[in-house]
Design a protein around this motif. Sequence first.
Motif, PDB file in Angstrom:
ATOM      1  N   PRO A   1       0.667  -1.148  -0.025  1.00  0.00           N
ATOM      2  CA  PRO A   1      -0.102   0.032  -0.037  1.00  0.00           C
ATOM      3  C   PRO A   1       0.670   1.349   0.217  1.00  0.00           C
ATOM      4  O   PRO A   1       1.966   1.268   0.466  1.00  0.00           O
ATOM      5  CB  PRO A   1      -0.714  -0.110   1.576  1.00  0.00           C
ATOM      6  N   ASP A   2       0.282   2.469  -0.499  1.00  0.00           N
ATOM      7  CA  ASP A   2       1.018   3.708  -0.474  1.00  0.00           C
ATOM      8  C   ASP A   2       0.544   4.470   0.821  1.00  0.00           C
ATOM      9  O   ASP A   2       1.166   5.223   1.180  1.00  0.00           O
ATOM     10  CB  ASP A   2       0.465   4.635  -1.798  1.00  0.00           C
ATOM     11  N   ALA A   3      -0.742   4.056   1.219  1.00  0.00           N
ATOM     12  CA  ALA A   3      -1.214   4.916   2.208  1.00  0.00           C
ATOM     13  C   ALA A   3      -2.333   4.042   3.159  1.00  0.00           C
ATOM     14  O   ALA A   3      -2.866   3.075   2.583  1.00  0.00           O
ATOM     15  CB  ALA A   3      -2.078   6.086   1.866  1.00  0.00           C
ATOM     16  N   LEU A   4      -2.982   4.585   4.095  1.00  0.00           N
ATOM     17  CA  LEU A   4      -3.853   4.233   4.766  1.00  0.00           C
ATOM     18  C   LEU A   4      -4.967   4.977   5.340  1.00  0.00           C
ATOM     19  O   LEU A   4      -4.503   6.451   5.535  1.00  0.00           O
ATOM     20  CB  LEU A   4      -3.605   3.182   5.977  1.00  0.00           C
ATOM     21  N   ARG A   5      -6.293   4.774   5.549  1.00  0.00           N
ATOM     22  CA  ARG A   5      -7.048   5.828   6.403  1.00  0.00           C
ATOM     23  C   ARG A   5      -7.971   4.955   7.330  1.00  0.00           C
ATOM     24  O   ARG A   5      -8.195   3.804   7.330  1.00  0.00           O
ATOM     25  CB  ARG A   5      -7.979   6.642   5.239  1.00  0.00           C
ATOM     26  N   ILE A   6      -8.489   5.532   8.287  1.00  0.00           N
ATOM     27  CA  ILE A   6      -9.341   5.157   9.258  1.00  0.00           C
ATOM     28  C   ILE A   6     -10.580   5.691   9.112  1.00  0.00           C
ATOM     29  O   ILE A   6     -10.414   7.011   9.312  1.00  0.00           O
ATOM     30  CB  ILE A   6      -8.565   4.967  10.615  1.00  0.00           C
ATOM     31  N   MET A   7     -11.515   5.114   9.335  1.00  0.00           N
ATOM     32  CA  MET A   7     -13.008   5.578   9.225  1.00  0.00           C
ATOM     33  C   MET A   7     -13.616   5.116  10.348  1.00  0.00           C
ATOM     34  O   MET A   7     -13.586   3.992  10.926  1.00  0.00           O
ATOM     35  CB  MET A   7     -13.709   4.893   7.835  1.00  0.00           C
ATOM     36  N   ASP A   8     -14.572   6.047  10.806  1.00  0.00           N
ATOM     37  CA  ASP A   8     -15.386   5.607  12.019  1.00  0.00           C
ATOM     38  C   ASP A   8     -16.482   4.777  11.805  1.00  0.00           C
ATOM     39  O   ASP A   8     -16.700   4.407  10.496  1.00  0.00           O
ATOM     40  CB  ASP A   8     -15.809   6.825  12.891  1.00  0.00           C
ATOM     41  N   GLN A   9     -17.355   4.268  12.600  1.00  0.00           N
ATOM     42  CA  GLN A   9     -18.560   3.628  12.308  1.00  0.00           C
ATOM     43  C   GLN A   9     -19.462   4.217  11.308  1.00  0.00           C
ATOM     44  O   GLN A   9     -20.399   3.550  11.057  1.00  0.00           O
ATOM     45  CB  GLN A   9     -19.049   3.143  13.613  1.00  0.00           C
ATOM     46  N   ASP A  10     -19.454   5.321  11.300  1.00  0.00           N
ATOM     47  CA  ASP A  10     -20.124   6.121  10.341  1.00  0.00           C
ATOM     48  C   ASP A  10     -19.938   6.299   8.971  1.00  0.00           C
ATOM     49  O   ASP A  10     -20.400   6.957   7.966  1.00  0.00           O
ATOM     50  CB  ASP A  10     -20.916   7.641  10.826  1.00  0.00           C
TER      51      ASP A  10
END
Length: 72
Positions: free
Chosen positions: A49-58
Motif C-alpha cells: 500500500p501507499d497509504a491508509l485511512r481510518i474510518m469511524d462506524q459512520d
Amino acid sequence: MFIIEFFRVREGDGAHATLDRVEHDTADLDDAKVRAQSLFDTLNMPQKPDALRIMDQDGDEVFFWSPKPHGR
C-alpha cells in the motif's frame, strides 16, 4: 469500532485503489492508529500500500497516513 483501509494511490490524479480493509474493535482512535501503522508493512496484501485511512462506524474518515506525501 473503526475500519482501517489500505490503498494504492495512482500518480497523476490521486485516485485510490483499495487493497484491504480491516475492522478494529476499539473506542480509542490512538489505539486504532497504532494498529493501522503496525499492519501497514505486515499485512499480507496483493500489493504494497501507499497509504491508509481510518474510518469511524459512520464511514467518516478520521485519520489519513502515508509514509510519503501524495498531494493530499
